[in-house]
Motif scaffolding. Structure first.
Motif, PDB file in Angstrom:
ATOM      1  N   LYS A 141      27.785  14.616  10.483  1.00  0.00           N
ATOM      2  CA  LYS A 141      27.298  15.324  11.672  1.00  0.00           C
ATOM      3  C   LYS A 141      27.921  14.745  12.938  1.00  0.00           C
ATOM      4  O   LYS A 141      28.305  15.490  13.851  1.00  0.00           O
ATOM      5  N   PHE A 169      32.879  19.607   7.641  1.00  0.00           N
ATOM      6  CA  PHE A 169      32.215  20.881   7.390  1.00  0.00           C
ATOM      7  C   PHE A 169      31.894  21.042   5.903  1.00  0.00           C
ATOM      8  O   PHE A 169      30.820  21.540   5.531  1.00  0.00           O
ATOM      9  N   ASP A 172      29.015  18.724   4.980  1.00  0.00           N
ATOM     10  CA  ASP A 172      27.760  19.110   5.629  1.00  0.00           C
ATOM     11  C   ASP A 172      27.347  20.540   5.273  1.00  0.00           C
ATOM     12  O   ASP A 172      26.433  21.103   5.889  1.00  0.00           O
ATOM     13  N   ARG A 174      28.758  23.445   5.733  1.00  0.00           N
ATOM     14  CA  ARG A 174      28.910  24.419   6.823  1.00  0.00           C
ATOM     15  C   ARG A 174      30.197  25.205   6.580  1.00  0.00           C
ATOM     16  O   ARG A 174      31.176  25.099   7.312  1.00  0.00           O
ATOM     17  N   GLU A 177      31.528  27.766   9.403  1.00  0.00           N
ATOM     18  CA  GLU A 177      32.254  27.142  10.520  1.00  0.00           C
ATOM     19  C   GLU A 177      33.643  26.694  10.079  1.00  0.00           C
ATOM     20  O   GLU A 177      34.610  26.786  10.839  1.00  0.00           O
TER      21      GLU A 177
END
Length: 285
Positions: A141, A169, A172, A174, A177
């Motif tokens: 993060k 990314f 995490d 994500r 994104e």
């Protein structure tokens, strides 16, 4: 005066063994300057200086040589090397500043802006080092926050930063994104995308079981003539297998896979030829 010249001529004739030389002389302050005009064995351009004490020396020794001071070579550089001293400490200060902050964009960006408030130029080296430290600590993060902040300042837009951000990314979870960033990179740096970045994106899609996306990135690689590495070849082959496209899997392995492999046999590492398109065991793993 005639007596002085005669004695000088006789002395020089005896000293230098030159009886046929004509000597010319005159008095000058502390001595007599004698020049050999011409002769058989004498140098017509040589000069002698005779002092009253009888010492003989060449004019080059009588006249003191002036010392010429040569200035040191000046080095000219086309670029100015940035001083990286203290960048490590700055990187640790950055990590210390954001460690106790909540995961809020405004709060983190505000603290990072204060970190560079008194800097004359953006501390890119320190910021890059902080990214590497956060990556080693698996603080994904914080990696995303610092990388996005750097890019918002127009700094650190390199393949290394993009690679770190895509990995963050991925870790995490994500993916959306990561896909947005990848599309931006693909349209902005089409001809300069590195093999490592392609491999990172294929690894991300493979990690999240998105076989069709793996094939799309691989198609871009082939269009740009970027040869995949060994791990990427197996991921692409596995994606074709999941999509029940066995023929394309075989073609990919036959085209890109290394024809040789190393195995351990009786405690030794030996090189053997592999049959790429029949190694289903490796694909299963």
């Amino acid at each position: 005066m005639a007596t002085t010249v005669f004695r000088t001529e006789a002395a020089l004739s005896l000293s230098f063994g030159c009886s046929s030389c004509r000597i010319f002389g005159h008095r000058k302050e502390l001595g007599i300057i004698v020049r050999v005009a011409k002769g058989n064995s004498c140098n017509p351009h040589q000069k002698f200086f005779i002092k009253h004490s009888g010492e003989q020396a060449t004019s080059s020794n009588a006249i003191e040589k002036k010392k010429i001071k040569k200035g040191g070579k000046k080095e000219h550089h086309l670029w100015k090397k940035k001083d990286s001293a203290g960048s490590g400490q700055k990187a640790f200060n950055l990590i210390k500043i954001i460690s106790d902050l909540p995961n809020e964009k405004e709060t983190v960006y505000g603290a990072l802006n204060k970190w560079i408030a008194w800097e004359t130029e953006f501390p890119l080296i320190a910021a890059s080092k902080s990214l590497r430290i956060l990556r080693k600590r698996s603080q994904w993060k914080r990696v995303i926050q610092v990388a996005k902040w750097m890019l918002s300042k127009g700094q650190g837009a390199t393949m290394g930063t993009y690679d770190t951000l895509l990995l963050a990314f991925d870790m995490d979870l994500r993916v959306d994104e990561a896909e947005s960033l990848w599309n931006m990179i693909l349209h902005t740096h089409t001809r300069s995308i590195s093999k490592r970045l392609f491999s990172r994106m294929i690894s991300l899609y493979d990690h999240h079981d998105m076989a069709h996306k793996v094939i799309e990135v691989f198609a871009d690689m082939e269009e740009l003539s970027v040869r995949p590495d060994e791990d990427t070849v197996w991921r692409v082959a596995r994606a074709f297998q999941k999509l029940s496209q066995e023929e394309k899997k075989v073609l990919v392995l036959k085209k890109y896979q290394c024809k040789w492999k190393y195995i351990h046999f009786k405690g030794e590492r030996i090189k053997v030829r592999r049959n790429a398109w029949t190694e289903n065991d490796s694909l299963a793993n």
